[in-house]
Write a protein that holds these residues in place. Structure first.
Motif, PDB file in Angstrom:
ATOM      1  N   GLN A  28       0.829  -1.208   0.000  1.00 15.75           N
ATOM      2  CA  GLN A  28       0.000   0.000   0.000  1.00 15.75           C
ATOM      3  C   GLN A  28       0.863   1.257   0.000  1.00 15.75           C
ATOM      4  N   LYS A  29       1.912   1.270   0.826  1.00 15.95           N
ATOM      5  CA  LYS A  29       2.811   2.434   0.860  1.00 15.95           C
ATOM      6  C   LYS A  29       3.502   2.616  -0.499  1.00 15.95           C
ATOM      7  N   TRP A  30       3.927   1.518  -1.076  1.00 17.70           N
ATOM      8  CA  TRP A  30       4.602   1.555  -2.377  1.00 17.70           C
ATOM      9  C   TRP A  30       3.656   2.086  -3.453  1.00 17.70           C
ATOM     10  N   GLY A  31       2.472   1.495  -3.514  1.00 19.88           N
ATOM     11  CA  GLY A  31       1.496   1.915  -4.511  1.00 19.88           C
ATOM     12  C   GLY A  31       1.068   3.362  -4.346  1.00 19.88           C
ATOM     13  N   GLN A  32       0.886   3.785  -3.090  1.00 15.04           N
ATOM     14  CA  GLN A  32       0.470   5.168  -2.827  1.00 15.04           C
ATOM     15  C   GLN A  32       1.534   6.153  -3.301  1.00 15.04           C
ATOM     16  N   GLU A  33       2.796   5.851  -3.030  1.00 14.71           N
ATOM     17  CA  GLU A  33       3.852   6.778  -3.442  1.00 14.71           C
ATOM     18  C   GLU A  33       4.039   6.776  -4.955  1.00 14.71           C
ATOM     19  N   LEU A  34       3.918   5.632  -5.580  1.00 15.60           N
ATOM     20  CA  LEU A  34       3.973   5.590  -7.043  1.00 15.60           C
ATOM     21  C   LEU A  34       2.843   6.433  -7.638  1.00 15.60           C
ATOM     22  N   TYR A  35       1.679   6.331  -7.034  1.00 21.69           N
ATOM     23  CA  TYR A  35       0.535   7.151  -7.450  1.00 21.69           C
ATOM     24  C   TYR A  35       0.853   8.630  -7.263  1.00 21.69           C
ATOM     25  N   ASN A  36       1.404   8.977  -6.124  1.00 28.39           N
ATOM     26  CA  ASN A  36       1.740  10.377  -5.845  1.00 28.39           C
ATOM     27  C   ASN A  36       2.743  10.930  -6.855  1.00 28.39           C
ATOM     28  N   GLN A  37       3.612  10.046  -7.371  1.00 22.73           N
ATOM     29  CA  GLN A  37       4.620  10.466  -8.342  1.00 22.73           C
ATOM     30  C   GLN A  37       4.093  10.440  -9.775  1.00 22.73           C
ATOM     31  N   GLY A  38       2.825  10.105  -9.945  1.00 23.43           N
ATOM     32  CA  GLY A  38       2.240  10.062 -11.282  1.00 23.43           C
ATOM     33  C   GLY A  38       2.599   8.823 -12.076  1.00 23.43           C
ATOM     34  N   ARG A  39       3.146   7.810 -11.406  1.00 21.54           N
ATOM     35  CA  ARG A  39       3.509   6.554 -12.072  1.00 21.54           C
ATOM     36  C   ARG A  39       2.341   5.569 -11.938  1.00 21.54           C
ATOM     37  N   PHE A  40       1.292   5.853 -12.679  1.00 26.01           N
ATOM     38  CA  PHE A  40       0.026   5.159 -12.451  1.00 26.01           C
ATOM     39  C   PHE A  40       0.048   3.697 -12.895  1.00 26.01           C
ATOM     40  N   GLU A  41       0.724   3.379 -13.982  1.00 28.42           N
ATOM     41  CA  GLU A  41       0.783   1.981 -14.414  1.00 28.42           C
ATOM     42  C   GLU A  41       1.552   1.129 -13.405  1.00 28.42           C
ATOM     43  N   ASP A  42       2.662   1.668 -12.902  1.00 28.12           N
ATOM     44  CA  ASP A  42       3.420   0.941 -11.879  1.00 28.12           C
ATOM     45  C   ASP A  42       2.600   0.804 -10.593  1.00 28.12           C
ATOM     46  N   ALA A  43       1.922   1.884 -10.202  1.00 22.61           N
ATOM     47  CA  ALA A  43       1.081   1.830  -9.001  1.00 22.61           C
ATOM     48  C   ALA A  43      -0.009   0.790  -9.158  1.00 22.61           C
ATOM     49  N   CYS A  44      -0.577   0.733 -10.345  1.00 23.07           N
ATOM     50  CA  CYS A  44      -1.641  -0.231 -10.613  1.00 23.07           C
ATOM     51  C   CYS A  44      -1.127  -1.660 -10.491  1.00 23.07           C
ATOM     52  N   ALA A  45       0.060  -1.926 -11.022  1.00 22.80           N
ATOM     53  CA  ALA A  45       0.640  -3.276 -10.943  1.00 22.80           C
ATOM     54  C   ALA A  45       0.852  -3.693  -9.498  1.00 22.80           C
ATOM     55  N   VAL A  46       1.363  -2.786  -8.689  1.00 20.58           N
ATOM     56  CA  VAL A  46       1.621  -3.078  -7.277  1.00 20.58           C
ATOM     57  C   VAL A  46       0.321  -3.343  -6.521  1.00 20.58           C
ATOM     58  N   LEU A  47      -0.660  -2.483  -6.714  1.00 19.59           N
ATOM     59  CA  LEU A  47      -1.898  -2.595  -5.949  1.00 19.59           C
ATOM     60  C   LEU A  47      -2.774  -3.745  -6.445  1.00 19.59           C
ATOM     61  N   GLU A  48      -2.707  -4.062  -7.722  1.00 22.69           N
ATOM     62  CA  GLU A  48      -3.454  -5.229  -8.221  1.00 22.69           C
ATOM     63  C   GLU A  48      -2.878  -6.520  -7.646  1.00 22.69           C
ATOM     64  N   PHE A  49      -1.568  -6.569  -7.452  1.00 26.98           N
ATOM     65  CA  PHE A  49      -0.989  -7.733  -6.784  1.00 26.98           C
ATOM     66  C   PHE A  49      -1.507  -7.825  -5.350  1.00 26.98           C
ATOM     67  N   ALA A  50      -1.584  -6.680  -4.667  1.00 24.26           N
ATOM     68  CA  ALA A  50      -2.113  -6.674  -3.297  1.00 24.26           C
ATOM     69  C   ALA A  50      -3.537  -7.215  -3.264  1.00 24.26           C
ATOM     70  N   VAL A  51      -4.342  -6.828  -4.236  1.00 20.13           N
ATOM     71  CA  VAL A  51      -5.726  -7.312  -4.293  1.00 20.13           C
ATOM     72  C   VAL A  51      -5.756  -8.824  -4.530  1.00 20.13           C
ATOM     73  N   LYS A  52      -4.850  -9.325  -5.347  1.00 17.19           N
ATOM     74  CA  LYS A  52      -4.798 -10.771  -5.596  1.00 17.19           C
ATOM     75  C   LYS A  52      -4.523 -11.551  -4.317  1.00 17.19           C
ATOM     76  N   THR A  53      -3.839 -10.919  -3.376  1.00 15.43           N
ATOM     77  CA  THR A  53      -3.581 -11.578  -2.094  1.00 15.43           C
ATOM     78  C   THR A  53      -4.776 -11.438  -1.153  1.00 15.43           C
ATOM     79  N   ARG A  54      -5.814 -10.737  -1.602  1.00 15.70           N
ATOM     80  CA  ARG A  54      -7.046 -10.473  -0.846  1.00 15.70           C
ATOM     81  C   ARG A  54      -6.791  -9.528   0.334  1.00 15.70           C
ATOM     82  N   THR A  55      -6.052  -8.459   0.047  1.00 11.00           N
ATOM     83  CA  THR A  55      -5.852  -7.444   1.068  1.00 11.00           C
ATOM     84  C   THR A  55      -7.185  -6.817   1.451  1.00 11.00           C
TER      85      THR A  55
END
Length: 214
Positions: free
Chosen positions: A126-153
């Motif tokens: 979540q921290k990683w994805g949030q900061e990637l989002y804050n930096q405008g790196r939306f595709e990278d943020a999406c990859a990180v957070l979609e993995f988190a969802v796959k783990t059923r966060t």
């Protein structure tokens, strides 16, 4: 005038005492049931853990070693990489007693560690994805957070960021947005967590907004 009031007061006291006794008996029964279940759990023999749903970090698919001079990204990456060789299992919403009943009391220390590893993983994601989002790196943020969802966060912020990116940040067409939102729904519905209702509501509202706009 005082007698009716006194009678009503006495009745209220009686009803209160009856209700209190019922609640007390219910609490006592719940405590007795808990300790009986705990006693049974502590007598369960150790079972194999090889069939647990272990989570593996897809290091080749996530944007590691891209933090540059950003300390938040660097720390998040390091926290996640520190877990890549650890055993990680999502036991959210499952009590230690239930774990002992299922896998044996002798395994509880290991199982607790697996769950702690999971908590550390999704918090770092979540921290990683949030900061990637804050930096405008939306595709990278999406990859990180979609993995988190796959783990059923069950971190609601993960779903909130994904919904926002799907709708406004990735340049997706309406059908793609709808598909991605709908893909979140079955995962959210199966969360064993108090935040499940909040998360499903966010997704439903995002889908409803799309229908209204259409």
């Amino acid at each position: 005038m005082k007698l009716p009031f006194l009678a009503s007061f006495i009745v209220l006291i009686v009803l209160f005492n009856i209700s209190s006794r019922k609640v007390s008996r219910k609490v006592e029964q719940q405590e007795a049931d808990f300790w009986e279940k705990e006693r049974a759990a502590n007598s369960v023999r150790k079972k194999s853990l090889e069939n647990l749903e272990y989570i593996h970090i897809p290091t080749q698919l996530l944007p590691f070693e891209t933090y540059g001079e950003n300390e938040i990204l660097r720390k998040a990456e390091e926290e996640i990489l520190a877990l890549k060789d650890e055993k990680i299992v999502n036991f959210t919403g499952i009590t230690n007693t239930d774990l002992k009943l299922e896998y044996g009391a002798a395994n509880i220390t290991a199982l607790t560690q697996y769950d702690l590893n999971y908590t550390a993983l999704v918090v770092a994601l979540q921290k990683w994805g949030q900061e990637l989002y804050n930096q405008g790196r939306f595709e990278d943020a999406c990859a990180v957070l979609e993995f988190a969802v796959k783990t059923r966060t069950d971190i609601s912020g993960t779903y909130r960021l994904l919904i926002d990116m799907y709708k406004t940040k990735l340049g997706l067409v309406e059908s793609e947005i709808s598909h991605k939102l709908q893909a979140l729904t079955p995962i959210a519905n199966e969360l064993n967590s108090l935040s499940r209702n909040q998360i499903t509501k966010m997704i439903d509202e995002a889908l409803e907004t799309m229908n209204v706009e259409a």
